[in-house]
Design a protein around this motif. Structure first.
Motif, PDB file in Angstrom:
ATOM      1  N   MET A   1       9.580 -12.279   6.661  1.00  0.00           N
ATOM      2  CA  MET A   1       8.042 -12.362   7.003  1.00  0.00           C
ATOM      3  C   MET A   1       7.006 -12.653   6.088  1.00  0.00           C
ATOM      4  SD  MET A   1       6.031  -9.203   8.850  1.00  0.00           S
ATOM      5  CE  MET A   1       7.788  -8.956  10.266  1.00  0.00           C
ATOM      6  N   ARG A   2       6.401 -13.493   5.893  1.00  0.00           N
ATOM      7  CA  ARG A   2       5.290 -14.109   5.622  1.00  0.00           C
ATOM      8  C   ARG A   2       4.449 -13.141   5.154  1.00  0.00           C
ATOM      9  NH1 ARG A   2       1.867 -19.212   6.313  1.00  0.00           N
ATOM     10  NH2 ARG A   2       0.975 -19.214   3.775  1.00  0.00           N
ATOM     11  N   TYR A   3       3.351 -11.857   6.086  1.00  0.00           N
ATOM     12  CA  TYR A   3       2.806 -11.383   6.284  1.00  0.00           C
ATOM     13  C   TYR A   3       3.237  -9.984   6.168  1.00  0.00           C
ATOM     14  CZ  TYR A   3      -0.031 -15.885   5.994  1.00  0.00           C
ATOM     15  OH  TYR A   3      -0.436 -16.859   6.011  1.00  0.00           O
ATOM     16  N   ALA A   4       4.270  -8.906   5.934  1.00  0.00           N
ATOM     17  CA  ALA A   4       4.893  -7.604   5.513  1.00  0.00           C
ATOM     18  C   ALA A   4       3.669  -6.705   5.371  1.00  0.00           C
ATOM     19  CB  ALA A   4       6.190  -7.820   4.698  1.00  0.00           C
ATOM     20  N   GLN A   5       2.480  -6.773   4.571  1.00  0.00           N
ATOM     21  CA  GLN A   5       1.490  -6.236   4.458  1.00  0.00           C
ATOM     22  C   GLN A   5       0.525  -5.983   5.634  1.00  0.00           C
ATOM     23  OE1 GLN A   5       1.702  -4.045   1.598  1.00  0.00           O
ATOM     24  NE2 GLN A   5       3.425  -4.887   1.296  1.00  0.00           N
ATOM     25  N   GLY A   6       0.134  -7.353   6.198  1.00  0.00           N
ATOM     26  CA  GLY A   6      -0.516  -7.213   6.644  1.00  0.00           C
ATOM     27  C   GLY A   6      -1.744  -7.408   6.150  1.00  0.00           C
ATOM     28  N   GLY A   7      -2.591  -8.480   7.324  1.00  0.00           N
ATOM     29  CA  GLY A   7      -3.628  -9.224   6.702  1.00  0.00           C
ATOM     30  C   GLY A   7      -3.719  -9.894   5.165  1.00  0.00           C
ATOM     31  N   GLY A   8      -2.258 -10.401   5.767  1.00  0.00           N
ATOM     32  CA  GLY A   8      -2.188 -12.041   4.153  1.00  0.00           C
ATOM     33  C   GLY A   8      -1.454 -11.330   2.818  1.00  0.00           C
TER      34      GLY A   8
ATOM     35  N   GLU B   1       0.827  -9.480  -6.566  1.00  0.00           N
ATOM     36  CA  GLU B   1       2.040  -9.097  -6.592  1.00  0.00           C
ATOM     37  C   GLU B   1       2.948 -10.139  -5.652  1.00  0.00           C
ATOM     38  OE1 GLU B   1       0.589  -7.052  -4.847  1.00  0.00           O
ATOM     39  OE2 GLU B   1       0.069  -5.876  -7.100  1.00  0.00           O
ATOM     40  N   ARG B   2       2.821 -10.498  -4.238  1.00  0.00           N
ATOM     41  CA  ARG B   2       3.446 -10.896  -3.267  1.00  0.00           C
ATOM     42  C   ARG B   2       2.815 -12.347  -3.997  1.00  0.00           C
ATOM     43  NH1 ARG B   2       8.174 -11.112  -1.972  1.00  0.00           N
ATOM     44  NH2 ARG B   2       7.164 -12.483   0.523  1.00  0.00           N
TER      45      ARG B   2
ATOM     46  N   VAL C   1       1.855 -13.631  -6.817  1.00  0.00           N
ATOM     47  CA  VAL C   1       2.793 -14.500  -7.779  1.00  0.00           C
ATOM     48  C   VAL C   1       3.966 -14.551  -7.200  1.00  0.00           C
ATOM     49  CG1 VAL C   1       3.482 -12.968 -10.683  1.00  0.00           C
ATOM     50  CG2 VAL C   1       1.206 -13.348  -9.611  1.00  0.00           C
ATOM     51  N   PHE C   2       5.058 -13.724  -6.643  1.00  0.00           N
ATOM     52  CA  PHE C   2       6.034 -14.117  -6.519  1.00  0.00           C
ATOM     53  C   PHE C   2       6.855 -14.767  -5.892  1.00  0.00           C
ATOM     54  CE2 PHE C   2       9.828 -13.971  -3.266  1.00  0.00           C
ATOM     55  CZ  PHE C   2      10.452 -13.253  -4.281  1.00  0.00           C
ATOM     56  N   ARG C   3       5.828 -16.004  -5.289  1.00  0.00           N
ATOM     57  CA  ARG C   3       5.467 -17.303  -4.302  1.00  0.00           C
ATOM     58  C   ARG C   3       5.500 -17.541  -5.101  1.00  0.00           C
ATOM     59  NH1 ARG C   3       8.021 -17.302   0.872  1.00  0.00           N
ATOM     60  NH2 ARG C   3       5.949 -19.100   1.194  1.00  0.00           N
ATOM     61  N   GLU C   4       4.179 -18.005  -6.188  1.00  0.00           N
ATOM     62  CA  GLU C   4       4.554 -19.056  -7.472  1.00  0.00           C
ATOM     63  C   GLU C   4       5.014 -19.076  -8.026  1.00  0.00           C
ATOM     64  OE1 GLU C   4       0.878 -20.249 -10.162  1.00  0.00           O
ATOM     65  OE2 GLU C   4       0.922 -17.988 -10.275  1.00  0.00           O
ATOM     66  N   LYS C   5       6.217 -17.941  -8.416  1.00  0.00           N
ATOM     67  CA  LYS C   5       7.885 -18.475  -9.799  1.00  0.00           C
ATOM     68  C   LYS C   5       8.869 -19.014  -8.197  1.00  0.00           C
ATOM     69  CE  LYS C   5      10.768 -15.592 -11.581  1.00  0.00           C
ATOM     70  NZ  LYS C   5      11.467 -13.744 -11.857  1.00  0.00           N
ATOM     71  N   LEU C   6       8.630 -18.638  -7.194  1.00  0.00           N
ATOM     72  CA  LEU C   6       9.994 -18.894  -6.126  1.00  0.00           C
ATOM     73  C   LEU C   6       9.498 -20.867  -6.193  1.00  0.00           C
ATOM     74  CD1 LEU C   6      10.443 -17.469  -3.214  1.00  0.00           C
ATOM     75  CD2 LEU C   6      11.988 -17.839  -4.789  1.00  0.00           C
TER      76      LEU C   6
ATOM     77  N   LYS D   1      -2.764  -1.237   5.884  1.00  0.00           N
ATOM     78  CA  LYS D   1      -1.460  -1.906   5.893  1.00  0.00           C
ATOM     79  C   LYS D   1      -1.315  -2.105   4.612  1.00  0.00           C
ATOM     80  CE  LYS D   1      -0.355  -2.318  10.492  1.00  0.00           C
ATOM     81  NZ  LYS D   1      -0.054  -3.508  11.545  1.00  0.00           N
ATOM     82  N   ARG D   2      -2.324  -3.575   4.337  1.00  0.00           N
ATOM     83  CA  ARG D   2      -2.378  -3.725   3.382  1.00  0.00           C
ATOM     84  C   ARG D   2      -2.344  -3.171   2.093  1.00  0.00           C
ATOM     85  NH1 ARG D   2      -5.955  -7.322   4.175  1.00  0.00           N
ATOM     86  NH2 ARG D   2      -7.679  -6.763   3.407  1.00  0.00           N
ATOM     87  N   HIS D   3      -2.744  -2.060   1.916  1.00  0.00           N
ATOM     88  CA  HIS D   3      -2.690  -1.598   1.380  1.00  0.00           C
ATOM     89  C   HIS D   3      -1.820   0.192   0.998  1.00  0.00           C
ATOM     90  CE1 HIS D   3      -6.573  -2.568   0.129  1.00  0.00           C
ATOM     91  NE2 HIS D   3      -6.350  -2.513  -0.806  1.00  0.00           N
ATOM     92  N   GLY D   4      -0.568  -0.089   1.925  1.00  0.00           N
ATOM     93  CA  GLY D   4       0.243   0.646   2.292  1.00  0.00           C
ATOM     94  C   GLY D   4      -0.043   2.068   3.041  1.00  0.00           C
ATOM     95  N   TRP D   5      -0.794   1.918   4.044  1.00  0.00           N
ATOM     96  CA  TRP D   5      -0.976   2.900   4.918  1.00  0.00           C
ATOM     97  C   TRP D   5      -0.049   2.470   5.892  1.00  0.00           C
ATOM     98  CZ3 TRP D   5      -4.719   7.214   4.727  1.00  0.00           C
ATOM     99  CH2 TRP D   5      -5.578   7.452   3.456  1.00  0.00           C
ATOM    100  N   SER D   6       0.013   3.372   6.664  1.00  0.00           N
ATOM    101  CA  SER D   6       1.162   3.634   8.216  1.00  0.00           C
ATOM    102  C   SER D   6       0.059   4.530   8.932  1.00  0.00           C
ATOM    103  CB  SER D   6       2.331   3.190   7.722  1.00  0.00           C
ATOM    104  OG  SER D   6       2.881   4.403   7.338  1.00  0.00           O
ATOM    105  N   CYS D   7       0.715   4.085  10.397  1.00  0.00           N
ATOM    106  CA  CYS D   7      -0.040   5.015  11.202  1.00  0.00           C
ATOM    107  C   CYS D   7       1.245   6.382  11.393  1.00  0.00           C
ATOM    108  CB  CYS D   7      -0.470   4.643  12.825  1.00  0.00           C
ATOM    109  SG  CYS D   7      -0.828   6.065  13.850  1.00  0.00           S
TER     110      CYS D   7
END
Length: 353
Positions: free
Chosen positions: A1-8, A12-13, A15-20, A127-133
């Motif tokens: 999933m491209r936007y697993a964190q929600g909202g882009g 860290e992601r 940087v990871f994609r750039e490394k790929l 969601k982007r900052h690690g919160w959830s319902c």
């Protein structure tokens, strides 16, 4: 999933994609096929094709990250301030209860930072900052947190007692199961409320007492007993003699000393039960702090049972309820990993022998 964190993508992601992409550029220079690169990097072939076109035109710098598409309204520093405000609770900000909703958080952001968010934007921000319902844990107002902390420290003392006696650490609790659990759902045509018929004059509740038995080097055991249906005295709950018989059965099955941990139910503190405990040198009993069910792993077993076996069930009669509960407990007896997880949920861990 491209936007697993929600909202882009997060930083860290990115940087990871750039490394790929940079690894793909090195493979391009080596002349590897697109399908091989996609398989090794675990990305789609179309992504590799797009990267190769950009690389062939402008070299590796074309694959460098360009940063976020747009700057968020709340920076990481401001979101840290928002987290501190949320930690104070809704009551501190003027709402009548203790639940945060997206609309309330949206209002708080407007009051505190004078920035406008939509409800969907607030959800993406959290969601982007690690919160959830989540479903909140419930705590009694009468609960004494200082006593609970002492009780948590006392659990370590119980562990030392278990080790010294080479005993089983046994937790006890009881629960009631209704014939019509509140999670019942069924399909029906819109506008026509379905009707489920159950016996109204029959007994509508089943009480069960269970023991979760832990010992280093041994598989976790679950021993349970439902409340007898017929009693000469008309009692509808467990008596101290029922608990005595359950503990005696556990001693016979476990074949060793027992360190029993249970709550302050008045039946546990009767004179007959105290005499029984005093007369048995293989039995040591500890009391849990008041209003501290989160320290008892058997509470987790009840939760698993209500979310699996008895969930979405409207039982026809008491026998149907008893059969379902027995089946669920019998299945858990063969799942020591689940029982160990209930112990881990209390903050305790099984030590190796």
């Amino acid at each position: 999933m491209r936007y697993a964190q929600g909202g882009g993508l997060t930083g860290e992601r990115r940087v990871f994609r750039e490394k790929l992409r940079m690894e793909a550029a090195e493979r391009f220079a080596q002349g590897d096929e697109n399908s091989v690169i996609a398989h090794d990097l675990r990305v789609s072939v179309r992504s590799v094709q797009r990267w190769r076109r950009a690389w062939s035109q402008n070299g590796p710098r074309a694959l460098a990250s360009k940063g976020p598409a747009s700057l968020p309204l709340l920076s990481d520093e401001l979101f840290a301030v928002l987290e501190r405000e949320l930690a104070k609770g809704p009551v501190a900000h003027g709402w009548p209860d203790q639940t945060w909703t997206l609309s309330r958080i949206k209002t708080l952001i407007g009051r505190r930072f004078h920035k406008g968010y939509t409800v969907q934007g607030v959800a993406a921000l959290l969601k982007r900052h690690g919160w959830s319902c989540q479903v909140p844990a419930r705590r009694a107002l009468e609960r004494d947190e200082a006593a609970v902390r002492l009780g948590e420290g006392d659990l370590a003392e119980r562990g030392r007692t278990v080790a010294a006696l080479d005993a089983w650490l046994v937790f006890e609790d009881e629960a009631g199961f209704s014939m019509t659990p509140p999670t019942t759902r069924t399909w029906s045509r819109r506008g026509h409320t379905p009707v489920i018929r159950v016996r109204g004059r029959s007994r509508r509740r089943l009480s069960v007492a269970a023991l979760a038995c832990y010992k280093a080097g041994e598989p976790t055991r679950l021993i349970y007993r439902p409340c007898p249906d017929t009693r000469p005295d008309g009692r509808k709950s467990f008596s101290w003699k029922d608990y005595r018989d359950l503990i005696q059965t556990a001693h016979q099955q476990l074949g060793g000393p027992i360190v029993l941990v249970w709550d302050n139910l008045n039946t546990h503190l009767t004179a007959g039960m105290r005499r029984y405990v005093t007369d048995r040198d293989w039995l040591t009993v500890f009391q849990l702090p008041p209003y501290a069910p989160d320290l008892n792993p058997v509470e987790g077993i009840w939760s698993v049972l209500r979310r699996t076996t008895t969930a979405n069930r409207a039982f026809v009669d008491p026998d149907d309820l008893i059969t379902a509960v027995r089946r669920g407990l019998r299945q858990l007896q063969y799942r020591p990993d689940v029982l160990d997880g209930c112990l881990t949920g209390t903050g305790l861990r099984r030590q190796p022998p």
